[in-house]
Design a protein around this motif. Sequence first.
Motif, PDB file in Angstrom:
ATOM      1  N   LEU A  32       0.827  -1.213   0.000  1.00 56.18           N
ATOM      2  CA  LEU A  32       0.000   0.000   0.000  1.00 56.18           C
ATOM      3  C   LEU A  32       0.859   1.260   0.000  1.00 56.18           C
ATOM      4  O   LEU A  32       0.533   2.233  -0.695  1.00 56.18           O
ATOM      5  N   SER A  36       0.860   3.895  -3.040  1.00 59.50           N
ATOM      6  CA  SER A  36       0.657   5.309  -2.725  1.00 59.50           C
ATOM      7  C   SER A  36       1.774   6.177  -3.302  1.00 59.50           C
ATOM      8  O   SER A  36       1.517   7.237  -3.875  1.00 59.50           O
ATOM      9  N   ARG A  37       2.990   5.703  -3.170  1.00 58.79           N
ATOM     10  CA  ARG A  37       4.139   6.462  -3.717  1.00 58.79           C
ATOM     11  C   ARG A  37       4.132   6.451  -5.239  1.00 58.79           C
ATOM     12  O   ARG A  37       4.384   7.479  -5.875  1.00 58.79           O
ATOM     13  N   LEU A  41      -0.033   9.570  -4.246  1.00 62.41           N
ATOM     14  CA  LEU A  41      -1.236   9.853  -3.473  1.00 62.41           C
ATOM     15  C   LEU A  41      -0.950  10.727  -2.253  1.00 62.41           C
ATOM     16  O   LEU A  41      -1.869  11.308  -1.687  1.00 62.41           O
ATOM     17  N   HIS A  42       0.318  10.836  -1.875  1.00 69.95           N
ATOM     18  CA  HIS A  42       0.689  11.692  -0.751  1.00 69.95           C
ATOM     19  C   HIS A  42       0.676  13.174  -1.139  1.00 69.95           C
ATOM     20  O   HIS A  42       0.591  14.039  -0.290  1.00 69.95           O
ATOM     21  N   TYR A  62      -4.925   2.152  -9.762  1.00 67.74           N
ATOM     22  CA  TYR A  62      -4.974   1.793  -8.349  1.00 67.74           C
ATOM     23  C   TYR A  62      -5.565   0.388  -8.184  1.00 67.74           C
ATOM     24  O   TYR A  62      -4.999  -0.466  -7.491  1.00 67.74           O
ATOM     25  N   PHE A 136      -8.465   1.886   2.049  1.00 69.66           N
ATOM     26  CA  PHE A 136      -7.429   2.715   1.429  1.00 69.66           C
ATOM     27  C   PHE A 136      -7.945   3.343   0.132  1.00 69.66           C
ATOM     28  O   PHE A 136      -7.712   4.523  -0.143  1.00 69.66           O
ATOM     29  N   THR A 140      -8.963   7.451  -0.937  1.00 74.43           N
ATOM     30  CA  THR A 140      -8.516   8.151  -2.137  1.00 74.43           C
ATOM     31  C   THR A 140      -9.720   8.702  -2.907  1.00 74.43           C
ATOM     32  O   THR A 140      -9.700   9.850  -3.386  1.00 74.43           O
TER      33      THR A 140
END
Length: 146
Positions: A32, A36-37, A41-42, A62, A136, A140
């Motif tokens: 995850l 995300s990276r 998504l950060h 995703y 998760f 998003t």
Amino acid sequence: MSDEVIVVDLGLQLAAVAGFVLLMVLIHSSGLVGISRALHLHDERSIPNEFGLRAAALMGTYGLLLFVLHFIEILIFAVFFRYVGALRSMEEALYYSASCYATLGTAASNFAEEWRLVGALESLIGFVLIGWSTAFMVRTLRKIID
């Protein structure tokens, strides 16, 4: 079969399940974080602020990456089942593992009894990991919609 053998078998199965819980939590959390990276998504600026083509592409990617992550986890269980001789072929082990992981509950008629608790508890592990992935992904989606 003596009581001592049953205790050892149960202890071995529970130890295997405990190892799988730890391994799957490590793999899933790393997966995850990696997803995300990879999808940035950060960074709030990389997440679309409306649901359009860009958001659909993001969510599609995703979903595909989550599918790959879950398949890897299923594969690890299948390799274990094959390694310990619980099932005769890799195809059979993958089918059984995917069925357990997705909580479908399809039983393999020739599954080795001494490992059946691991198969049953794979369902609980899969249920938790699928729920974690869903949470998760919903997080998003909320960023896109809000």
